[in-house]
Design an enzyme around this catalytic site. Structure first.
Site, PDB file in Angstrom:
ATOM      1  N   HIS A  34       0.840  -1.205   0.000  1.00  0.00           N
ATOM      2  CA  HIS A  34       0.000   0.000   0.000  1.00  0.00           C
ATOM      3  C   HIS A  34       0.874   1.254   0.000  1.00  0.00           C
ATOM      4  O   HIS A  34       0.807   2.083   0.897  1.00  0.00           O
ATOM      5  CB  HIS A  34      -0.955  -0.008   1.191  1.00  0.00           C
ATOM      6  N   ASN A  35       1.659   1.405  -1.058  1.00  0.00           N
ATOM      7  CA  ASN A  35       2.596   2.524  -1.168  1.00  0.00           C
ATOM      8  C   ASN A  35       2.249   3.371  -2.393  1.00  0.00           C
ATOM      9  O   ASN A  35       1.213   3.166  -3.028  1.00  0.00           O
ATOM     10  CB  ASN A  35       4.029   1.990  -1.239  1.00  0.00           C
ATOM     11  N   HIS A  38       1.529   1.507  -5.639  1.00  0.00           N
ATOM     12  CA  HIS A  38       0.192   0.915  -5.656  1.00  0.00           C
ATOM     13  C   HIS A  38      -0.845   1.987  -6.023  1.00  0.00           C
ATOM     14  O   HIS A  38      -1.745   1.743  -6.831  1.00  0.00           O
ATOM     15  CB  HIS A  38      -0.118   0.303  -4.286  1.00  0.00           C
ATOM     16  N   HIS A  93      -6.531   6.772  -2.054  1.00  0.00           N
ATOM     17  CA  HIS A  93      -7.231   5.731  -1.299  1.00  0.00           C
ATOM     18  C   HIS A  93      -6.404   5.050  -0.214  1.00  0.00           C
ATOM     19  O   HIS A  93      -6.974   4.524   0.738  1.00  0.00           O
ATOM     20  CB  HIS A  93      -7.838   4.697  -2.249  1.00  0.00           C
ATOM     21  N   ASP A  94      -5.103   5.041  -0.290  1.00  0.00           N
ATOM     22  CA  ASP A  94      -4.289   4.387   0.740  1.00  0.00           C
ATOM     23  C   ASP A  94      -3.257   5.314   1.374  1.00  0.00           C
ATOM     24  O   ASP A  94      -2.257   4.842   1.922  1.00  0.00           O
ATOM     25  CB  ASP A  94      -3.570   3.161   0.150  1.00  0.00           C
TER      26      ASP A  94
END
Length: 125
Positions: A34-35, A38, A93-94
């Protein structure tokens, strides 16, 4: 560029670049998934999906069946605001994702998760 979202919403290119660079800085760099890479992948996938003829056919079919009998184009399936919103959501989103599961955050009582959950629940109700 092909959607002319910056032009339509009067967003200066420099402002967009600054936003994206700042956003990238807020993604945790030392987690494997989740970086920022991504986020870029999800954003690119959203862009491709928004351009997909299959999606257009599906949405046109649904709109035709449920609303009216006129022809639609991709531009009328999604408004510029909906396209910008989808791409924006894909980018963010992350942000600040800690790289662990929700269950881990619950089990450890992580404050980040508890605050996020409260915001989510309050937003839903």
């Amino acid at each position: 560029q092909q959607r002319e979202l910056l032009k339509n919403f009067k967003i200066p290119a420099r402002t967009m670049v600054n936003f994206l660079m700042t956003l990238e800085d807020h993604y945790v760099k030392d987690i494997p998934y989740h970086n920022h890479l991504h986020a870029a992948d999800v954003t690119q996938s959203t862009h491709i999906l928004l351009n997909s003829p299959n999606l257009e056919v599906l949405l046109i079919t649904l709109k035709t069946q449920f609303f009216t009998k006129r022809n639609f184009t991709l531009q009328s399936v999604f408004t510029p605001l909906e396209m910008l919103s989808a791409l924006f959501a894909s980018c963010i989103h992350d942000v600040d994702h800690p790289g662990v599961t929700n269950q881990y955050l619950i089990n450890t009582g992580t404050i980040f998760f508890l605050i996020s959950l409260k915001v989510l629940v309050n937003g839903l109700f």
